[in-house]
Each structure stands twice: as structure tokens, then as C-alpha cells.
Design a protein around this motif. Structure first.
Motif, short mmCIF file in Angstrom:
data_model
loop_
_atom_site.label_atom_id
_atom_site.label_comp_id
_atom_site.label_asym_id
_atom_site.label_seq_id
_atom_site.Cartn_x
_atom_site.Cartn_y
_atom_site.Cartn_z
N GLN A 19 38.07 -2.05 -20.44
CA GLN A 19 38.25 -2.74 -19.16
C GLN A 19 39.65 -2.49 -18.62
O GLN A 19 39.83 -2.28 -17.41
N PHE A 20 40.65 -2.48 -19.49
CA PHE A 20 42.03 -2.16 -19.10
C PHE A 20 42.08 -0.75 -18.51
O PHE A 20 42.63 -0.54 -17.43
N ILE A 25 42.31 2.96 -13.70
CA ILE A 25 41.67 4.03 -12.92
C ILE A 25 41.33 3.53 -11.52
O ILE A 25 41.61 4.21 -10.52
N ASN A 26 40.76 2.36 -11.42
CA ASN A 26 40.34 1.83 -10.13
C ASN A 26 41.50 1.42 -9.23
O ASN A 26 41.34 1.32 -8.02
N ALA A 27 42.67 1.20 -9.81
CA ALA A 27 43.83 0.79 -9.02
C ALA A 27 44.35 1.93 -8.15
O ALA A 27 45.05 1.68 -7.17
N ASN A 28 44.01 3.18 -8.51
CA ASN A 28 44.47 4.33 -7.73
C ASN A 28 45.96 4.28 -7.45
O ASN A 28 46.40 4.47 -6.33
N LEU A 41 44.85 7.33 -23.27
CA LEU A 41 43.70 6.46 -22.96
C LEU A 41 42.91 6.96 -21.77
O LEU A 41 41.68 6.87 -21.75
N ARG A 42 43.58 7.53 -20.78
CA ARG A 42 42.88 8.03 -19.59
C ARG A 42 41.80 9.04 -19.98
O ARG A 42 40.70 9.04 -19.41
N ARG A 43 42.08 9.90 -20.95
CA ARG A 43 41.16 10.98 -21.33
C ARG A 43 40.04 10.51 -22.26
O ARG A 43 39.06 11.23 -22.44
N VAL A 109 51.29 -1.99 -17.40
CA VAL A 109 50.78 -3.35 -17.30
C VAL A 109 49.51 -3.32 -16.47
O VAL A 109 49.42 -2.59 -15.47
N ARG A 110 48.55 -4.06 -16.91
CA ARG A 110 47.28 -4.18 -16.20
C ARG A 110 47.56 -4.55 -14.74
O ARG A 110 48.32 -5.49 -14.48
N PRO A 111 46.98 -3.82 -13.77
CA PRO A 111 47.28 -4.10 -12.35
C PRO A 111 47.14 -5.56 -11.95
O PRO A 111 47.97 -6.07 -11.20
#
Length: 178
Positions: A19-20, A25-28, A41-43, A109-111
Motif C-alpha cells: 500500500q505504501f 506511485i499514485n502520488a506522481n 521497492l518501486r521495481r 515518507v508516505r504522501p
């Protein structure tokens, strides 16, 4: 600010790890490296894949060529056991990228949790990890336009060294002496 602790990521946090990742990713966030300190983590498509990669990087014997040994921690908020950030600690910076601009650690940090002081506390706690590894001088960098990260570094005793240009991006280098 709510109290946090740095923990070694485990399967217990699989769902929250992904979820993090999805939230980043969704924060763009095109202004900054939103996955700084997240150790690939992205990959990764699963938390299990990411946890395996982290374990490999912890030991000199298994660390892939071209990388340095490191530990990655999740910053977990105490009252609800939620991951609010991720930070890594590179055991040394004897590496062309790390000694120039990568430094000893990166953090994200989580958006949805930004602006609450978590990065400052994550860095403070990770400096304790540096002390336990006998790292007495820590290099930390940030993009020149990342004011929040710069404030975090300064709040933890960062001393500005210089600016460098990396692929058209101005990077500020700071040192923290422990």
C-alpha cells in the motif's frame, strides 16, 4: 507528532508495504525521488520479493556487485502500527555514486503522512543506527528544491558542504558528525 519506531521490514507488514508503494506511485511526485531510501521497492511486484532483496543487501557475502551493504527500515507509527516512511542505511559510501551524491541514507515518507515531522524523527533514529555501526560522519543529500528534506537534514545537525550538478539536477551535500 505521533511516536514512531524503525523496524526491520517483515512479512507481518506485507500488505502495508505494498500500500505504501502504491501510494508513492499514485502520488506522481515528479519533483523529488519519491522512492529515495526504499531500496528498489518501486521495481518489486510483491513484498516478498522486496524483503528477499533487502536480506541479500545486508551481508557482504551476498550483496550484489555494484551495491554496498545496507539495512532498510520501515518507520512504523506506534498507535496504529502503520508504515509512515522507509529509510535505508548504507554501511559505507565507498562507491562512485554514493560518495558523490547518494550518501549514507535516503528516506521517503508516505504522501498522506508528509508534513507531520516523521522524516525528521526517522533521520534522528537512523543516526542512532549509524552510531551503533561506528559511523561517525554521515553524508546526506537532497535536491536543491526539496525544502522539506533540507529542513529535515538541518534539524538533525546537517552542515552544508556544497552543491553539485548531477544530470542537470542541483544536489546539496550535507554532513552530520556524530
Amino acid at each position: 507528532m505521533n511516536q514512531i519506531r524503525l523496524l526491520k521490514p517483515t512479512r507481518q507488514y506485507e500488505k502495508d508495504i505494498m500500500q505504501f508503494r502504491e501510494e508513492l506511485i499514485n502520488a506522481n511526485d515528479t519533483e523529488h525521488d519519491s522512492f529515495a531510501g526504499c531500496s528498489g521497492l518501486r521495481r518489486c511486484t510483491t513484498a516478498e520479493e522486496w524483503l528477499t532483496n533487502l536480506a541479500v543487501r545486508e551481508n557482504v557475502e551476498t550483496c550484489p556487485n555494484g551495491n554496498v551493504t545496507s539495512n532498510t527500515y520501515i518507520a512504523v507509527r506506534s498507535y496504529d502500527d502503520r508504515i509512515v516512511g522507509i529509510i535505508d542505511l548504507r554501511h559505507h559510501i565507498n562507491h562512485p555514486v554514493l560518495e558523490l551524491w547518494g550518501g549514507h541514507m535516503g528516506y521517503s515518507v508516505r504522501p498522506s503522512e508528509r508534513g507531520k515531522g516523521y522524516a525528521k524523527e526517522m533521520l534522528r533514529l537512523n543516526l542512532e543506527n549509524c552510531r551503533s555501526r561506528n559511523i561517525d560522519k554521515v553524508m546526506i543529500t537532497c535536491s536543491s528544491d526539496n525544502i522539506a528534506s533540507e529542513k529535515t537534514i538541518l534539524a538533525n545537525g546537517g552542515v552544508f558542504e556544497k552543491e553539485i550538478n548531477v544530470d542537470g539536477i542541483t544536489i546539496k551535500r550535507y554532513w552530520i558528525t556524530l
